[in-house]
Design a protein around this motif. Sequence first.
Motif, mmCIF file in Angstrom:
data_model
loop_
_atom_site.group_PDB
_atom_site.id
_atom_site.type_symbol
_atom_site.label_atom_id
_atom_site.label_comp_id
_atom_site.label_asym_id
_atom_site.label_seq_id
_atom_site.Cartn_x
_atom_site.Cartn_y
_atom_site.Cartn_z
ATOM 1 N N VAL A 155 0.835 -1.201 0.000
ATOM 2 C CA VAL A 155 0.000 0.000 0.000
ATOM 3 C C VAL A 155 0.871 1.253 0.000
ATOM 4 O O VAL A 155 0.601 2.225 -0.712
ATOM 5 N N ARG A 199 -8.609 -3.639 0.966
ATOM 6 C CA ARG A 199 -8.373 -4.337 -0.297
ATOM 7 C C ARG A 199 -9.639 -5.057 -0.725
ATOM 8 O O ARG A 199 -10.275 -5.742 0.083
ATOM 9 N N GLN A 218 -7.794 -8.727 6.350
ATOM 10 C CA GLN A 218 -7.292 -7.392 6.036
ATOM 11 C C GLN A 218 -6.068 -7.018 6.877
ATOM 12 O O GLN A 218 -5.628 -5.877 6.857
ATOM 13 N N THR A 226 -4.635 -10.275 0.274
ATOM 14 C CA THR A 226 -4.450 -9.060 -0.519
ATOM 15 C C THR A 226 -3.997 -9.383 -1.936
ATOM 16 O O THR A 226 -4.294 -8.639 -2.878
ATOM 17 N N ALA A 229 -6.616 -9.125 -4.504
ATOM 18 C CA ALA A 229 -7.345 -7.865 -4.654
ATOM 19 C C ALA A 229 -6.996 -7.189 -5.972
ATOM 20 O O ALA A 229 -5.864 -7.285 -6.449
ATOM 21 N N MET A 232 -8.428 -0.930 -4.133
ATOM 22 C CA MET A 232 -8.482 -0.548 -2.727
ATOM 23 C C MET A 232 -9.633 0.434 -2.523
ATOM 24 O O MET A 232 -9.744 1.423 -3.256
#
Length: 256
Positions: A155, A199, A218, A226, A229, A232
Amino acid sequence: TPAIEAVLASVNARTVSAYPRLRVAVLSTGDELIDDGSPLEIGQIRESNKTMLAGMLAEAGCDVLDLGVVRDDEAELERVLRDAAVECDAIVSSGGVSMGDYDVVKAVLGRIADMTWMQIAMKPAKPFAFGTLARPDGTTVPIFGLPGNPVSSLVSFELMARPALRRMMGHGRLTRTSLVAVADADFSRSPDGKVHFARVNGEFADDGRYHVRPVGAQGSHQLSATASADAMAVIPDGDGVPTGADVAVLLLADLT
């Protein structure tokens, strides 16, 4: 793009000015990290952040110099970083940026580079560091210090490092595609003064709108969830977003 090449050919532009790809060094540090496939001993883990970040750098358009895993040795880490500053246009590392206990990365960078250590009001990826390391010729190289938890590292790269690197390469569009989606599940949370980046998986529905729901776990250490994913969801500070409400979304890949 091919169309731009065709336009250049149509006006007989034999040469053009262009930004080169950045050469970016990426490294992980820590005696506990194993990347040679050998059996794990007590206290050891498989290296994964550097592998992930190298792929993200390549996807962003950078040429990657993989510096491997650097052990917890200040002299060795300083040598690696100084060599990387000469060879590369930027340096990305993961781990060692949290507040608190002594860490080799923070000790070395704090001594040889001009660093700013931050705590950002977001979850995950609260700790972040940025600074510059001087080359022998007096120029400087930017250093992006990402957190060690794998989801936080992902992230943090997406939101801070990737746009900066793309700016350095002359891109006009720095951030991922953003849109307003429909929450197909509750995004519950408690007020904590932070923006949460959940995500999610998303798809366009019959109503023509993009619908999202959270992936599994998460936690900032739970990369396996994640990894599936494709976006976001941006959950502002407060009580969360209920099912059916609008939610801002940042895509992690081009829509297909």
